[in-house]
Motif scaffolding. Structure first.
Motif, PDB file in Angstrom:
ATOM      1  N   ILE A 218       0.858  -1.177   0.000  1.00  8.29           N
ATOM      2  CA  ILE A 218       0.000   0.000   0.000  1.00  8.29           C
ATOM      3  C   ILE A 218       0.897   1.230   0.000  1.00  8.29           C
ATOM      4  CG2 ILE A 218      -1.839   1.234   1.186  1.00  8.29           C
ATOM      5  CD1 ILE A 218      -2.519  -1.468   2.562  1.00  8.29           C
ATOM      6  N   ILE A 219       0.962   1.901  -1.143  1.00  7.12           N
ATOM      7  CA  ILE A 219       1.843   3.056  -1.260  1.00  7.12           C
ATOM      8  C   ILE A 219       1.177   4.253  -0.586  1.00  7.12           C
ATOM      9  CG2 ILE A 219       3.048   4.610  -2.850  1.00  7.12           C
ATOM     10  CD1 ILE A 219       2.961   2.383  -4.922  1.00  7.12           C
ATOM     11  N   ILE A 220       1.888   4.841   0.381  1.00  5.73           N
ATOM     12  CA  ILE A 220       1.368   6.030   1.061  1.00  5.73           C
ATOM     13  C   ILE A 220       2.233   7.267   0.808  1.00  5.73           C
ATOM     14  CG2 ILE A 220       0.206   4.709   2.857  1.00  5.73           C
ATOM     15  CD1 ILE A 220       2.533   5.476   4.746  1.00  5.73           C
TER      16      ILE A 220
ATOM     17  N   PRO B 162      -3.949   6.554  -0.244  1.00  6.65           N
ATOM     18  CA  PRO B 162      -3.139   5.343  -0.447  1.00  6.65           C
ATOM     19  C   PRO B 162      -3.508   4.625  -1.739  1.00  6.65           C
ATOM     20  CG  PRO B 162      -4.769   5.005   1.287  1.00  6.65           C
ATOM     21  CD  PRO B 162      -4.847   6.456   0.910  1.00  6.65           C
ATOM     22  N   VAL B 163      -2.527   3.924  -2.310  1.00  3.62           N
ATOM     23  CA  VAL B 163      -2.735   3.168  -3.547  1.00  3.62           C
ATOM     24  C   VAL B 163      -2.166   1.763  -3.343  1.00  3.62           C
ATOM     25  CG1 VAL B 163      -2.342   3.072  -6.026  1.00  3.62           C
ATOM     26  CG2 VAL B 163      -2.446   5.295  -4.886  1.00  3.62           C
TER      27      VAL B 163
ATOM     28  N   LEU C 102      -4.737  10.752   3.237  1.00  3.26           N
ATOM     29  CA  LEU C 102      -3.425  10.934   3.848  1.00  3.26           C
ATOM     30  C   LEU C 102      -3.008  12.392   3.962  1.00  3.26           C
ATOM     31  CD1 LEU C 102      -1.620   8.111   1.847  1.00  3.26           C
ATOM     32  CD2 LEU C 102      -2.236   8.001   4.265  1.00  3.26           C
ATOM     33  N   SER C 103      -3.236  13.161   2.906  1.00  2.95           N
ATOM     34  CA  SER C 103      -2.724  14.522   2.880  1.00  2.95           C
ATOM     35  C   SER C 103      -3.532  15.351   1.878  1.00  2.95           C
ATOM     36  CB  SER C 103      -1.240  14.529   2.482  1.00  2.95           C
ATOM     37  OG  SER C 103      -0.701  15.830   2.499  1.00  2.95           O
TER      38      SER C 103
END
Length: 500
Positions: free
Chosen positions: A272-274, A284-285, A353-354
């Motif tokens: 999970i790319i954050i 997230p992806v 996330l942002s």
């Protein structure tokens, strides 16, 4: 390529009396030889040899806002024997990991105990030009340099490494590098895995011999980039890490000179790319694999909760396409994870996330196109001066006395990196700024999952053209931009921009 290396690779003694005009003639006369070696980039991949994954993963010491870094010849135990390496701390590859808060005033003193000049580039830090580690800003052998700057940017994973022109590749490959982590309140509010559950990973390849880390690139290796047979993580060859059945945060840097990694897990678990180069993504992806080029960073969450205790699995690099003849032809293991402890984990992945505002392409006041294909050289067509087999941007080699691009502060620009006719991957890095990737045409044909948010390095594969939107703020001064394949950079694939 340095004159000494060129003479050596040409079969000439460095001590031979060769005039400048003679060298120029040699460069022309060896065209046919070079052409035979390089048409289609006929460089064979460097096959990775795995170790037994019996050494525990370790972590560099942590550093704060005041630190002395001593660049020095030291030693490290690799492949069971202690060999000479370079490092910023005794008896180790790499240097300490900095952890600082946004807003901190940083004071770092470089002591150069090498026998050659060096410096430090703070890759991913938006700091004044005179502190950035430009190739002109050097600490000579036995000399010093004091870096003082204030952190004024969002949380993220950056890193540091030498940047002396024509020696960057050697110094990094032999051990000089380290991580620089910035924390802020926005990231802290997410309660991401931390402490022992946050694992920084510096992934590199080395050529390990009984006498040290070998660095002696051939002509073909200058063209393709210098790669090693041994994968080291945090300076440890083929290590293992024990984990519990819960979420972990893996903060990964591709610190290699040239090698690309297509990261995945051997059990096909999700990553999970954050975050990426510039910190947290907007959302997230989830991916099964992700490509990471030299200089790029990835911040991923991995959940080991469904893995039975006693299981062993690997972080791997899978085969991939579009990497030319020297990259992506082999799958190999990088790091072994041993699931050793059963834990109950209450962490849940945040949906958001942002806050990241996309900058419209229409806001750009100028578009600049950079030809990075080097197509004429790759196919045996002489340049105007008769020289071949050099890496150029828009046909130009690095010259610290020449400003290549003049840019107005507080403006947005579109930069186009055109590798449509090239046969080598080029990770393009801009100093002093972050950018947003707009699109990719040719090759892979689209942005990948790690290319949203803010980036400072973007991979342009053979046949690809990538557009990025760069907001130039008010950090005035002279900066470089270049290919982060360090052999390409040392060979001249670097230009300068002046922000005024």
């Amino acid at each position: 390529m340095q004159r000494r290396n060129f003479l050596k690779l040409s079969g000439l003694s460095v001590g031979a009396a060769v005039s400048g005009s003679s060298i120029a003639g040699l460069l022309v006369s060896t065209t046919s030889c070079k052409k035979e070696h390089h048409i289609g980039l006929m460089t064979s991949p460097v096959t990775v040899t795995e170790g037994n994954f019996s050494k525990p993963l370790s972590f560099p010491a942590q550093a704060g806002i005041n630190q002395t870094l001593t660049a020095q010849a030291t030693a490290a135990n690799l492949n069971g024997s202690t060999i000479p390496v370079l490092g910023y701390q005794p008896n180790s590859l790499l240097g300490p990991t900095f952890r600082v808060n946004n807003g901190s005033a940083v004071n770092i003193f470089l002591q150069n105990n090498l026998s050659e000049h060096t410096n430090i580039h703070w890759h991913g830090l938006k700091i004044p030009a005179l502190m950035d580690g430009h190739p002109d800003q050097l600490a000579m052998a036995g000399g010093t340099f004091r870096y003082q700057f204030t952190i004024n940017q969002r949380a993220g994973l950056s890193w540091y490494h030498p940047h002396p022109h024509e020696n960057t590749g050697k110094q990094v490959f032999q051990g000089l590098a380290g991580l620089f982590i910035i924390n802020d309140a926005e990231e802290a509010a997410l309660n991401l895995p931390s402490g022992q559950y946050e694992i920084p990973l510096v992934i590199q390849d080395k050529r390990i011999t009984t006498t040290g880390i070998a660095y002696n690139p051939s002509m073909e290796e200058v063209m393709a980039g210098y790669m090693g047979e041994s994968i080291v993580v945090n300076g440890i060859h083929s290590p293992f890490a024990e984990v519990a059945t819960r979420y972990y945060r893996l903060r990964m840097l591709n610190g290699s000179n040239a090698r690309l990694y297509n990261l995945a897990f051997s059990n096909n678990t999700d990553m999970i790319i954050i975050g990426n180069d510039g910190g947290l993504l907007k959302n997230p992806v989830t991916v099964k694999d992700i490509l990471i080029a030299p200089g790029e960073r990835l911040d991923v969450l991995v959940n080991f909760s469904g893995v039975p205790v006693g299981t062993e699995l690997f972080l791997v690099s899978k085969e991939f396409a579009h990497g030319g003849t020297a990259q992506g032809k082999q799958s190999f293991n990088i790091l072994k994870f041993k699931v050793a402890v059963a834990l109950t984990d209450s962490f849940t992945v945040p949906a958001s996330l942002s806050v990241i505002n996309s900058i419209p392409a229409s806001s750009a006041v100028k578009t600049r196109t950079f030809d990075i294909s080097n197509a004429m050289e790759h196919h045996g067509v002489p340049m105007n001066n008769g020289m071949q087999m050099r890496h150029r941007i828009n046909g130009k080699l690095f010259d610290s006395n020449r400003i290549d691009e003049n840019i107005s502060s507080n403006t947005n620009e579109i930069w186009v990196f055109d590798n449509s006719k090239g046969d080598e991957p080029h990770p393009m890095h801009l100093h002093g700024v972050f950018f947003q990737v707009l699109d990719r045409t040719g090759g892979r044909g689209a942005k990948i999952a790690s290319e949203s948010g803010w980036k400072d390095t973007v991979l342009v594969m053979p046949g690809e053209t990538v557009r990025v939107l760069v907001p130039f703020e008010n950090n005035k001064g002279k900066f470089v931009f270049h290919c982060h394949n360090l052999e390409h950079e040392d060979d001249g694939m670097m230009l300068q921009y002046q922000l005024s």
